[in-house]
Scaffold this motif. Structure first.
Motif, mmCIF file in Angstrom:
data_model
loop_
_atom_site.group_PDB
_atom_site.id
_atom_site.type_symbol
_atom_site.label_atom_id
_atom_site.label_comp_id
_atom_site.label_asym_id
_atom_site.label_seq_id
_atom_site.Cartn_x
_atom_site.Cartn_y
_atom_site.Cartn_z
ATOM 1 N N ILE A 277 0.848 -1.187 0.000
ATOM 2 C CA ILE A 277 0.000 0.000 0.000
ATOM 3 C C ILE A 277 0.885 1.240 0.000
ATOM 4 O O ILE A 277 1.777 1.372 0.847
ATOM 5 N N THR A 278 0.642 2.155 -0.929
ATOM 6 C CA THR A 278 1.479 3.359 -1.005
ATOM 7 C C THR A 278 0.625 4.616 -0.927
ATOM 8 O O THR A 278 -0.541 4.637 -1.312
ATOM 9 N N GLU A 279 1.263 5.680 -0.436
ATOM 10 C CA GLU A 279 0.581 6.960 -0.254
ATOM 11 C C GLU A 279 1.627 8.056 -0.145
ATOM 12 O O GLU A 279 2.743 7.824 0.319
ATOM 13 N N GLY A 280 1.280 9.266 -0.584
ATOM 14 C CA GLY A 280 2.228 10.368 -0.591
ATOM 15 C C GLY A 280 2.040 11.385 0.520
ATOM 16 O O GLY A 280 2.929 12.201 0.752
ATOM 17 N N ARG A 281 0.893 11.355 1.202
ATOM 18 C CA ARG A 281 0.649 12.310 2.291
ATOM 19 C C ARG A 281 0.964 11.644 3.628
ATOM 20 O O ARG A 281 0.502 10.536 3.912
ATOM 21 N N PHE A 282 1.701 12.342 4.461
ATOM 22 C CA PHE A 282 2.208 11.740 5.695
ATOM 23 C C PHE A 282 1.120 11.460 6.712
ATOM 24 O O PHE A 282 1.172 10.470 7.440
ATOM 25 N N GLU A 283 0.110 12.326 6.793
ATOM 26 C CA GLU A 283 -0.977 12.066 7.731
ATOM 27 C C GLU A 283 -1.753 10.817 7.325
ATOM 28 O O GLU A 283 -2.217 10.050 8.185
ATOM 29 N N ASN A 284 -1.863 10.585 6.015
ATOM 30 C CA ASN A 284 -2.512 9.366 5.541
ATOM 31 C C ASN A 284 -1.641 8.132 5.783
ATOM 32 O O ASN A 284 -2.143 7.059 6.140
ATOM 33 N N LEU A 285 -0.332 8.278 5.603
ATOM 34 C CA LEU A 285 0.584 7.166 5.844
ATOM 35 C C LEU A 285 0.521 6.688 7.290
ATOM 36 O O LEU A 285 0.499 5.482 7.561
ATOM 37 N N GLN A 286 0.494 7.615 8.208
ATOM 38 C CA GLN A 286 0.431 7.244 9.620
ATOM 39 C C GLN A 286 -0.843 6.460 9.917
ATOM 40 O O GLN A 286 -0.825 5.459 10.639
ATOM 41 N N TYR A 287 -1.934 6.924 9.351
ATOM 42 C CA TYR A 287 -3.206 6.227 9.561
ATOM 43 C C TYR A 287 -3.152 4.827 8.943
ATOM 44 O O TYR A 287 -3.614 3.847 9.548
ATOM 45 N N LEU A 288 -2.583 4.707 7.731
ATOM 46 C CA LEU A 288 -2.489 3.416 7.060
ATOM 47 C C LEU A 288 -1.664 2.420 7.864
ATOM 48 O O LEU A 288 -2.011 1.236 7.961
ATOM 49 N N ARG A 289 -0.566 2.879 8.420
ATOM 50 C CA ARG A 289 0.300 1.979 9.187
ATOM 51 C C ARG A 289 -0.382 1.480 10.446
ATOM 52 O O ARG A 289 -0.157 0.344 10.880
#
Length: 253
Positions: free
Chosen positions: A81-93
Motif C-alpha cells: 500500500i502506497t501513499e504520498g501524504r504523511f498524515e494518511n501514511l500514519q493512519y495506514l500503518r
C-alpha cells in the motif's frame, strides 16, 4: 519554488523514518457520506467485472487511508500500500499493521520493492497528478499482469490533459496543488503505449459521477465525470470488457 522545496523536505523527512504531525484529520475528509458512498459503488463495480485477483501480488497507488485496500486483503492478496501524504501514511500503518505500507510521491516516483506486481491498482489518484503521462509509464513499469485505473476525466473527442488547480491543504486533493482532467481518448491512447490489451468496462458504477453517454455531456449534472480503464499484458476473455472506446455504457447489475 515554495511547493518544490516543501515537497523535497517532506520526502527527506519521511525517508528518515519520521512523520510530520498536522492538525488535519484525514478520516474526517475520507469518511464523509460522499466518500463512503462513492467508494462503496466503486468496489461493487470492480467486483462485478469478475476479474480474478485472489492470491495475487498487488501494488495500490494513492491509497488515501486504505478504504479500498481491504478488497485485496480479503481475497488473500499480498498487497503493498502506497501513499504520498504523511498524515494518511500514519493512519495506514496503524490500520494495516501487517501490510507493507510505503511512502510514494507520484509527482517524483521512485522504485517500489517487490516489482513487478501482478496487479497495480490506482483508483482516484491520477486526476490529482500534474504529469499523468509519467505516472502511467511508472505504473506500467511495475505491472506484471494487470493495471486497474479509475479517475476523473473531461468530456471531449480530442487527446487533452487539461491541467487544473487543486487545494493542497485538503488531504483528498493534489499534494502538489496541480491536478488534471484528461479526456478519455488521451488516457486510452497513453495506456495503449504501454499495454497491448486495453479495455473499457461496458458498465459503470451505480453512481451519478460515472456517465453513461459520453456523446451527450449536457445531460451530465455532477461537477465531475469518472471512467474506469483495465489494461493487461495478456488478452482477457471477459464479456463485460470491450477493447473499444465506447461512447455508451450501462449501470452494472
Amino acid at each position: 519554488m515554495f511547493r518544490k522545496t516543501r515537497a523535497i523536505v517532506l520526502r527527506f523527512v519521511n525517508k528518515m523514518g519520521f512523520d510530520i504531525s498536522r492538525t488535519c484529520d484525514p478520516v474526517r475528509h475520507f469518511h464523509s457520506n460522499h466518500y463512503l458512498r462513492h467508494n462503496a459503488r466503486r468496489l461493487e463495480h470492480l467486483a462485478s467485472l469478475r476479474i480474478p485477483v485472489a492470491g495475487m501480488s498487488v501494488l495500490e497507488i494513492g491509497a488515501g487511508i486504505g478504504d479500498l485496500s481491504h478488497y485485496y486483503i480479503d481475497r488473500g492478496c499480498r498487497i503493498t500500500i502506497t501513499e504520498g501524504r504523511f498524515e494518511n501514511l500514519q493512519y495506514l500503518r496503524n490500520r494495516y499493521p501487517r501490510c507493507n505500507v510505503q511512502f510514494l510521491d507520484m509527482e517524483h516516483p521512485s522504485h517500489i520493492n517487490g516489482s513487478p506486481f501482478d496487479i497495480v491498482h490506482c483508483y482516484g489518484l491520477l486526476h490529482h497528478l500534474s504529469n499523468p503521462e509519467q505516472s502511467i509509464a511508472f505504473m506500467s513499469y511495475h505491472t506484471g499482469r494487470m493495471l486497474f485505473i479509475e479517475t476523473c476525466v473531461s468530456f471531449g473527442e480530442n487527446e487533452e490533459i487539461n491541467l487544473t488547480n487543486e487545494s493542497q491543504s485538503n488531504p483528498t486533493q493534489a499534494f502538489s496543488g496541480i491536478g488534471c482532467r484528461p479526456t478519455r481518448p488521451w488516457l486510452f491512447s497513453q495506456i495503449q503505449r504501454h499495454f497491448e490489451y486495453v479495455y473499457i468496462p461496458k458498465t459503470q458504477p451505480n453512481h451519478e459521477e460515472f456517465p453513461l453517454n459520453w456523446a451527450d455531456p449536457e445531460k451530465h449534472q455532477p461537477d465531475c465525470q469518472r471512467a474506469v480503464f483495465i489494461a493487461s499484458r495478456e488478452p482477457l476473455e471477459n464479456e463485460i470488457l470491450t477493447s473499444s472506446l465506447i461512447m455508451k455504457q450501462t449501470r452494472h447489475e
